[in-house]
Design a protein around this motif. Structure first.
Motif, PDB file in Angstrom:
ATOM      1  N   ALA A  55       0.831  -1.203   0.000  1.00  0.00           N
ATOM      2  CA  ALA A  55       0.000   0.000   0.000  1.00  0.00           C
ATOM      3  C   ALA A  55       0.869   1.257   0.000  1.00  0.00           C
ATOM      4  CB  ALA A  55      -0.924  -0.003   1.216  1.00  0.00           C
ATOM      5  N   TYR A  56       1.983   1.197   0.726  1.00  0.00           N
ATOM      6  CA  TYR A  56       2.889   2.345   0.747  1.00  0.00           C
ATOM      7  C   TYR A  56       3.475   2.585  -0.647  1.00  0.00           C
ATOM      8  CZ  TYR A  56       6.709   5.454   2.034  1.00  0.00           C
ATOM      9  OH  TYR A  56       7.552   6.529   2.111  1.00  0.00           O
ATOM     10  N   ILE A  57       3.866   1.503  -1.312  1.00  0.00           N
ATOM     11  CA  ILE A  57       4.400   1.636  -2.667  1.00  0.00           C
ATOM     12  C   ILE A  57       3.331   2.195  -3.599  1.00  0.00           C
ATOM     13  CG2 ILE A  57       5.333   0.396  -4.658  1.00  0.00           C
ATOM     14  CD1 ILE A  57       6.573  -1.595  -2.670  1.00  0.00           C
ATOM     15  N   ASP A  58       2.103   1.703  -3.482  1.00  0.00           N
ATOM     16  CA  ASP A  58       1.005   2.207  -4.307  1.00  0.00           C
ATOM     17  C   ASP A  58       0.844   3.723  -4.140  1.00  0.00           C
ATOM     18  OD1 ASP A  58       0.439  -0.329  -5.246  1.00  0.00           O
ATOM     19  OD2 ASP A  58      -1.174  -0.700  -3.805  1.00  0.00           O
ATOM     20  N   GLN A  59       0.920   4.172  -2.902  1.00  0.00           N
ATOM     21  CA  GLN A  59       0.681   5.584  -2.594  1.00  0.00           C
ATOM     22  C   GLN A  59       1.844   6.478  -3.031  1.00  0.00           C
ATOM     23  OE1 GLN A  59      -0.068   5.551   1.615  1.00  0.00           O
ATOM     24  NE2 GLN A  59      -1.931   4.327   1.413  1.00  0.00           N
TER      25      GLN A  59
END
Length: 277
Positions: free
Chosen positions: A185-189
């Motif tokens: 999720a951090y990478i997505d954001q």
């Protein structure tokens, strides 16, 4: 079925799209020896048919040889790659279908809940009905003489057939690891930024060694490969919307247009210019 349904014309465009049918995209490859993919995933549901020859089919942790008559299926996020066997000729067609739209088909078949797409368990099938149906649908989609309503109805009918044929089996259950999912999720954001490994680890509260191992087990990619794949997915969306390639290269976090071109072709076996409408 007629032989011409199995033959992909060399004049057929690499990609077919229709603004009246925004939930589906089609692609054909006449000579699979000319394309080679790295491991990648899509944010849409993908289904394809091998129309001649044989190739390797990598789907997450499995690898096998597929040949004429095989239908392959990839859920959104499934890591995969199909590549030639030495210099053996092969050809295929693919459809890319919006998962949200496909979820509405699943509702009709009484599977899934609300508007959430339920993954298809099968990764490939030798169903004659699904193979020949896919060839027929593809031929109809790319035919400019067929109107959008008929194409829409034919797509609905095929997806219903696919769901009824393959959608009853329970998909494999993936054990959730909330910390690893927080990393994704951090990478997505932050995928358009220069993300560092220690930042991902801090967001997930995991050590570097554990994160790398657990992330690959869950997503079948390293965090860096996952980051690049997300950028390519975003680039696809922008290209379909008509954004200039030079702008897309910058906006999706690539060093320059040449770098973007190389990575895009590595993932999709086509240049941004060939992909762009």
């Amino acid at each position: 079925m007629p032989a011409d349904h199995r033959t992909i014309s060399p004049t057929t465009p690499h990609f077919w799209r229709d603004a009246q049918l925004p939930f589906i995209e089609a692609r054909c490859i006449e000579d699979g020896r000319k394309v080679c993919y790295s491991r990648h995933s899509h944010d849409v549901f993908s289904i394809g048919a091998i129309t001649s020859g044989s190739s390797t089919y990598l789907h997450e942790k499995t690898s096998l040889t597929i040949s004429t008559g095989t239908v392959v299926l990839m859920n959104p996020g499934d890591v995969h790659a199909c590549n030639p066997i030495e210099d053996q000729p092969w050809s295929y067609i693919m459809l890319y279908i919006d998962a949200g739209w496909l979820a509405s088909i699943q509702q009709v078949c009484s599977v899934g809940e609300a508007q959430a797409f339920r993954p298809i368990a099968a990764t490939h099938t030798h169903s004659v009905a699904l193979f020949e149906g896919l060839l027929t649908l593809h031929a109809m989609l790319i035919d400019p003489a067929v109107d959008a309503l008929r194409k829409h109805e034919a797509t609905l009918a095929y997806c219903l057939l696919m769901q009824q044929t393959l959608g009853c089996s329970a998909p494999p259950v993936r054990k959730a690891n909330q910390k690893v999912e927080r990393a994704a999720a951090y990478i997505d954001q932050h995928c358009l930024e220069a993300v560092r490994l220690e930042e991902i680890c801090r967001a997930a509260n995991l050590s570097e060694a554990y994160l790398i191992r657990a992330f690959e087990q869950r997503y079948h990619m390293t965090p860096h490969a996952y980051l690049i794949n997300r950028r390519i997915q975003l680039a696809q969306t922008q290209l379909r919307e008509g954004d200039p390639i030079t702008d897309v290269a910058v906006q999706t976090g690539f060093a320059d247009q040449a770098h973007f071109q190389r990575v895009f072709k590595k993932h999709l076996a086509v240049t941004p210019g060939q992909y762009k409408p």
